[in-house]
Design a protein around this motif. Structure first.
Motif, short mmCIF file in Angstrom:
data_model
loop_
_atom_site.label_atom_id
_atom_site.label_comp_id
_atom_site.label_asym_id
_atom_site.label_seq_id
_atom_site.Cartn_x
_atom_site.Cartn_y
_atom_site.Cartn_z
N ILE A 230 3.07 7.25 -3.92
CA ILE A 230 3.58 6.85 -2.76
C ILE A 230 3.03 7.64 -1.45
N ARG A 234 0.49 7.22 1.61
CA ARG A 234 0.59 7.84 2.93
C ARG A 234 -0.26 8.64 3.61
N LEU A 259 2.72 0.25 -5.16
CA LEU A 259 4.12 -0.11 -4.34
C LEU A 259 3.82 0.16 -2.67
N GLU A 260 3.26 1.28 -2.59
CA GLU A 260 3.04 1.70 -1.10
C GLU A 260 1.94 1.05 -0.55
N VAL A 262 1.18 -2.32 -1.10
CA VAL A 262 1.72 -3.41 -1.00
C VAL A 262 2.79 -3.37 0.25
N ARG A 263 3.66 -2.34 0.13
CA ARG A 263 4.61 -2.15 1.20
C ARG A 263 4.06 -1.89 2.75
N SER A 264 2.79 -1.46 2.61
CA SER A 264 2.04 -1.22 3.85
C SER A 264 1.24 -2.46 4.42
N GLY A 265 1.32 -3.56 3.74
CA GLY A 265 0.78 -4.87 4.19
C GLY A 265 -0.63 -4.95 3.73
#
Length: 335
Positions: A230, A234, A259-260, A262-265
């Motif tokens: 993650i 970033r 995960l990150e 996907v979380r960031s779009g």
């Protein structure tokens, strides 16, 4: 729990303790009549043979210690299951320990297992304990390395090893991305103090050189955890220019990467392509991710390690060379 002793069983059955032992161990000749009489007494007194006494007599505890960095990691559990399926058939039990990738804790566990008189140790080392490992092997305790080599080459050459071809695998994995035209690569690497971290990173650099590129990827060095994946993403997303592809050199870190992202779009692989050293089950939940991964075989590695363990415990091949079993795994793609 019964407190009956083997002497009491022998007295009740009217036989010697040696006869009782032959009946219980199914060794030597005992008539069916005597065998039945002994077993009837054993059942009536609920006699339980002493594991401690048996281990002292045979100079074995039938226990094998396993030290891995993360006992919850499915990769190491796959190795352990393969070992158990082999040695369990010979009556051995496994004693699991997690070092949490901490060298001090690993050293303490090594000494603890030696105090418990285990018959052998399987070790995925966190590094920094070569002196202790050499002392234990010099004392006659078999140690089989899995997944990771020792820092001291001389000591490592004395021990059996079951591992993957890390440099080659990372080279081929990175080459998949480079062949697709990616030149700005982000690398999520593990600690260089362990062989899996240093060898896999070297494989990435080799691939870039072979493709005519300067070996200067953007690197995040973590500790093989999901959180590190993650944090790496970033960092990559803040870079200018940011990488168009990420090579993650451990399956736990790869999960964090997915995960990150996907979380960031962001979309995989349209916005950023991913390659992972080890399968990430969550990758199959994504739509056409084009995710490359090294198809590891921890269970098969464990079975090979189990066979080596039995040979060492039985003191076979006394003057033989250490076993070096290196797995060269295939690259697959989630499409």
């Amino acid at each position: 729990m019964s407190n009956a002793t083997i002497k009491q069983v022998a007295a009740e059955a009217g036989v010697s303790t040696a006869t009782v032992s032959r009946v219980l161990n199914n060794s030597g000749f005992v008539s069916d009549l005597v065998k039945k009489r002994v077993l009837d007494v054993v059942n009536r007194l609920n006699y339980q043979p002493s594991a401690i006494a048996r281990s002292l007599k045979q100079d074995k505890t039938f226990m094998i210690g396993i030290i891995v960095p993360d006992i919850s990691n499915s990769y190491f559990m796959g190795i352990s299951r393969g070992i158990e399926d082999v040695v369990g058939q010979e009556g051995f039990q496994l004693l699991f320990c997690s070092s949490d990738d901490n060298s001090v804790k690993e050293n303490r566990l090594l000494l603890l297992l030696q105090e418990k008189r285990v018959d052998a140790i399987v070790l995925a080392t966190s590094g920094g304990n070569d002196h202790t490992i050499k002392w234990l092997t010099d004392s006659g305790l078999p140690i089989v390395l899995v997944d990771r080599k020792l820092e001291t080459i001389e000591t490592g050459r004395m021990l059996d090893l079951v591992a993957e071809d890390n440099a080659d695998g990372a080279n081929r994995l990175t080459s998949k991305l480079l062949d697709e035209g990616h030149v700005r690569i982000g690398v999520v690497n593990g600690p260089s103090r362990v062989s899996t971290g240093s060898e896999r990173y070297e494989g990435v650099l080799q691939a870039m050189q072979q493709h005519g590129l300067e070996p200067n990827p953007i690197v995040y060095n973590g500790d093989f955890s999901t959180d590190d994946g993650i944090k790496a993403v970033r960092m990559f997303l803040e870079a200018e220019p940011r990488p168009t592809a990420i090579v993650s050199l451990n399956n736990r870190m790869s999960l964090g990467v997915l995960l990150e992202i996907v979380r960031s779009g962001l979309r995989i692989p349209d916005d950023i392509a991913i390659a992972s050293f080890g399968e990430v089950e969550a990758g199959s939940l994504l739509s056409n991710p084009g995710l490359y991964y090294i198809d590891q075989h921890p269970y098969e590695m464990g079975k090979v390690a189990g066979d080596i363990l039995l040979r060492r415990i039985r003191k076979e091949e006394k003057n033989g060379e250490p076993a070096f079993e290196i797995f060269r795994n295939e690259i697959k793609q989630v499409i």
